[in-house]
Design a protein around this motif. Structure first.
Motif, PDB file in Angstrom:
ATOM      1  N   GLU A 199      -2.829  -9.684  -7.336  1.00  0.00           N
ATOM      2  CA  GLU A 199      -2.185  -9.200  -8.558  1.00  0.00           C
ATOM      3  C   GLU A 199      -3.230  -8.483  -9.420  1.00  0.00           C
ATOM      4  OE1 GLU A 199       1.388 -11.837  -9.844  1.00  0.00           O
ATOM      5  OE2 GLU A 199      -0.350 -13.133  -9.704  1.00  0.00           O
ATOM      6  N   GLY A 200      -2.743  -7.835 -10.466  1.00  0.00           N
ATOM      7  CA  GLY A 200      -3.656  -7.119 -11.354  1.00  0.00           C
ATOM      8  C   GLY A 200      -4.757  -8.001 -11.924  1.00  0.00           C
ATOM      9  N   THR A 201      -4.438  -9.256 -12.188  1.00  0.00           N
ATOM     10  CA  THR A 201      -5.445 -10.188 -12.717  1.00  0.00           C
ATOM     11  C   THR A 201      -6.584 -10.438 -11.722  1.00  0.00           C
ATOM     12  OG1 THR A 201      -3.867 -11.871 -12.012  1.00  0.00           O
ATOM     13  CG2 THR A 201      -4.064 -11.511 -14.373  1.00  0.00           C
ATOM     14  N   LEU A 243      -3.076  -4.856  -3.625  1.00  0.00           N
ATOM     15  CA  LEU A 243      -2.602  -4.931  -5.010  1.00  0.00           C
ATOM     16  C   LEU A 243      -1.077  -4.818  -5.040  1.00  0.00           C
ATOM     17  CD1 LEU A 243      -3.545  -5.194  -7.931  1.00  0.00           C
ATOM     18  CD2 LEU A 243      -3.771  -2.709  -8.034  1.00  0.00           C
ATOM     19  N   SER A 244      -0.429  -5.854  -5.578  1.00  0.00           N
ATOM     20  CA  SER A 244       1.032  -5.872  -5.610  1.00  0.00           C
ATOM     21  C   SER A 244       1.505  -6.548  -6.901  1.00  0.00           C
ATOM     22  CB  SER A 244       1.567  -6.586  -4.363  1.00  0.00           C
ATOM     23  OG  SER A 244       2.975  -6.435  -4.258  1.00  0.00           O
ATOM     24  N   ASN A 245       2.812  -6.760  -7.016  1.00  0.00           N
ATOM     25  CA  ASN A 245       3.344  -7.356  -8.247  1.00  0.00           C
ATOM     26  C   ASN A 245       3.677  -8.835  -8.058  1.00  0.00           C
ATOM     27  OD1 ASN A 245       5.494  -6.726  -6.537  1.00  0.00           O
ATOM     28  ND2 ASN A 245       6.942  -6.590  -8.231  1.00  0.00           N
ATOM     29  N   LEU A 271      -8.184  -8.340  -9.975  1.00  0.00           N
ATOM     30  CA  LEU A 271      -9.215  -7.301  -9.952  1.00  0.00           C
ATOM     31  C   LEU A 271     -10.516  -7.801 -10.580  1.00  0.00           C
ATOM     32  CD1 LEU A 271      -6.883  -4.312 -10.850  1.00  0.00           C
ATOM     33  CD2 LEU A 271      -8.167  -4.538  -8.714  1.00  0.00           C
ATOM     34  N   LEU A 296     -10.669 -11.279 -11.949  1.00  0.00           N
ATOM     35  CA  LEU A 296     -10.726 -12.751 -11.972  1.00  0.00           C
ATOM     36  C   LEU A 296     -10.492 -13.378 -10.602  1.00  0.00           C
ATOM     37  CD1 LEU A 296      -8.521 -13.333 -15.174  1.00  0.00           C
ATOM     38  CD2 LEU A 296     -11.012 -13.227 -15.070  1.00  0.00           C
ATOM     39  N   PHE A 321       7.113  -2.293 -10.396  1.00  0.00           N
ATOM     40  CA  PHE A 321       5.889  -2.525  -9.630  1.00  0.00           C
ATOM     41  C   PHE A 321       4.686  -2.049 -10.434  1.00  0.00           C
ATOM     42  CE2 PHE A 321       2.565  -1.158  -6.703  1.00  0.00           C
ATOM     43  CZ  PHE A 321       2.433  -2.272  -5.894  1.00  0.00           C
ATOM     44  N   ASN A 357       4.155  -4.104 -13.705  1.00  0.00           N
ATOM     45  CA  ASN A 357       3.573  -5.425 -13.495  1.00  0.00           C
ATOM     46  C   ASN A 357       2.082  -5.317 -13.205  1.00  0.00           C
ATOM     47  OD1 ASN A 357       2.699  -7.646 -11.431  1.00  0.00           O
ATOM     48  ND2 ASN A 357       4.343  -8.550 -12.634  1.00  0.00           N
TER      49      ASN A 357
END
Lengths: 329, 329
Positions: free
Chosen positions: B208-210, B176-178, B212, B214, A225, A228
């Motif tokens: 997802e992290g992207t 926010l997760s994977n 944040l 985009l 987690f 990723n």
């Protein structure tokens, strides 16, 4: 001769892009043989026209958006499932696909099989760094939840990979956390820290997110987690900066001229961070090297991924991991 | 008149840098008054020579490396502890410091106090994005462990902040997760998802992290462990790219000329990502706005942080959060 099975149907691009990559890998390495998995119309003509290429004809394709476990169960004749089976049967020494990470993970865990003693395979990559330093990061998403003893296995696997790929003996292992102090972390991260500190696996303390690209650790471990989220945050930042830099180039003549002259260097730096330069990600803990390329792949990425898989076979990655586990127990 | 207490001793830089920032903030805003906390020799002469500046003379300084709780307990006459006390006493409407995040968090939670009903304050920032879109991210590290009901409060606080700072009504909240699918996540993240989905707090699904930088969410929530890892991963990537781009500029004449012409645009893009452009991070859930600047601060960052704190006071941030909580319960 080293034989790598390559999934011609994997990824968002047309199979032609993958075939172009395979051709480049074959041309660059006279000791490489490729088993090309995919539709007959795709792989048949390629195998006929290329030396050291053989066709593995399959009839199904697992799409990027399909549910991994269901797709692997349902599509027994897909390039991913058949490719993994070919590795298990000894027809190939390793597998490369730019297809769905989840489907490859599931098919490879079932099809290729785990190294004895490994609880769960983990997804790893060699991140670039300053002055040529590289950091192996894992798990990048294969196991959203991980128990402390799994993190210890991740550390052993990462160290074996660092030895084979980077030539680093006695790699320094960091735990990804929210601060460098030993006591920092969520309750879960603190339990990881305690297990790693007790295990004798090269553990050197907590790492922060900045250490992934700027740090001095050889291996950084975390649950899937966290890994990723960190990886996607890095990818997003790199894409964001490249987009903003391109936008800024349009704002003045001065910027436009500068950007034009500077473009080759910028492209290279961005490519280095994409992972394609060093073969994508690898599933560690399986009985053969399984490499996963970006879905949005390129011929270069396929060529590098295939070469990295062959290098892992020749470097003895699987034996290295098995030995590290045996030494630790 | 809005009065902000600014910690002259906070951060890695000399107090002169902070004072320069305060002077710029005062010059830019005739309705701003600053209570400057720090050593007499630092704040005394500044207050005498600047209109709308008053001195809060303190005798102790909490260093960046000190244990937060211990330092706050031991150094009752530090600029951070006294600054928070001044806010509680009504001598200032908000507090800005570029000092230790942990110490400011501890001192502000005790000294300024929490809004009624808030379990734990959270650290938030407004991340930049494409086409002017901004995303409020929290918690960025104040609470390494968080229970599901805390994530719901983070969502409410983030929405109130988005309204006051970004003017966004009915902000869309992501977790926010994977992976974006509802079922994706660690067991903990899935429990967050369930609580958010049940709460009626603008929840729009997993991020997802992207996303944040985009994505299209207005607010992204997570526990402080995950938020800190994501933020540090983004910071590391930005620093890494800037360093690599600089290195590439030295490789050829063509690159060097390009980089020189392009430098102003690159610097601006990097500064935007540093957080200093939009006032740094803010602790949400306290009875007054408390802003935290980067330790490696600049006069510009102090000026923007002080201005952001004043804007939060005038925008009614605290009442907005209290109202959002009242509406939800």
């Amino acid at each position: 001769m080293t034989t790598i099975c390559v999934d011609a149907m994997g990824g968002d691009e047309r199979p032609e892009v993958v075939l172009e990559g395979i051709a480049a890998a074959l041309a660059a390495d006279p000791e490489l043989e490729v088993l090309v998995a995919g539709d007959e119309g795709v792989v048949g003509p390629f195998a006929e026209s290329h030396e050291r290429a053989r066709a593995l004809v399959t009839t199904e394709v697992i799409g990027m958006g399909e549910h991994p476990a269901e797709a692997v169960r349902a599509k027994r004749d897909s390039s991913i499932v058949r490719g993994c089976a070919a590795v298990r049967a000894g027809e190939a020494d390793g597998f490369f696909s730019a297809g769905s990470t989840g489907a490859i993970f599931t098919a490879a865990t079932l099809g290729v099989g785990r190294i004895r003693g490994i609880r769960r395979p983990a997804l790893a990559t060699a991140l670039p760094g300053l002055d040529g330093h590289r950091t192996i990061a894992l798990d990048l998403g294969a196991n959203a939840d991980a128990r402390p003893e799994m993190l210890v296995q991740f550390a052993h696997m990462g160290r074996a990979y660092a030895k084979v790929v980077l030539g680093v003996e006695d790699a320094r292992v960091g735990l990804l956390s929210n601060g460098t102090e030993d006591a920092k972390g969520s309750e879960l991260a603190v339990s990881y820290h305690e297990a790693l500190a007790a295990a004798g696996c090269g553990f050197a303390g907590n790492a922060e997110g900045t250490d992934l690209l700027l740090g001095s650790f050889d291996v950084i471990v975390c649950d899937g987690f966290t890994g990723n989220v960190a990886l996607k945050s890095m990818e997003g930042t790199a894409k964001y900066l490249v987009k903003q830099i391109k936008a800024a180039a349009g704002e003045s003549k001065r910027s436009a001229v500068g950007a034009l002259l500077f473009k080759p260097a910028l492209k290279r730096v961005a490519a280095e961070l994409s992972g394609d330069e060093y073969g994508g990600a690898v599933l560690l803990g399986l009985k053969a090297p399984v490499f996963i390329g970006h879905g949005a792949t390129s011929a270069t990425a396929v060529a590098k991924g295939t070469a990295a898989c062959a290098a892992a076979v020749r470097g003895g990655l699987v034996d290295g991991i098995a030995q590290a586990l045996a030494d630790a127990s």
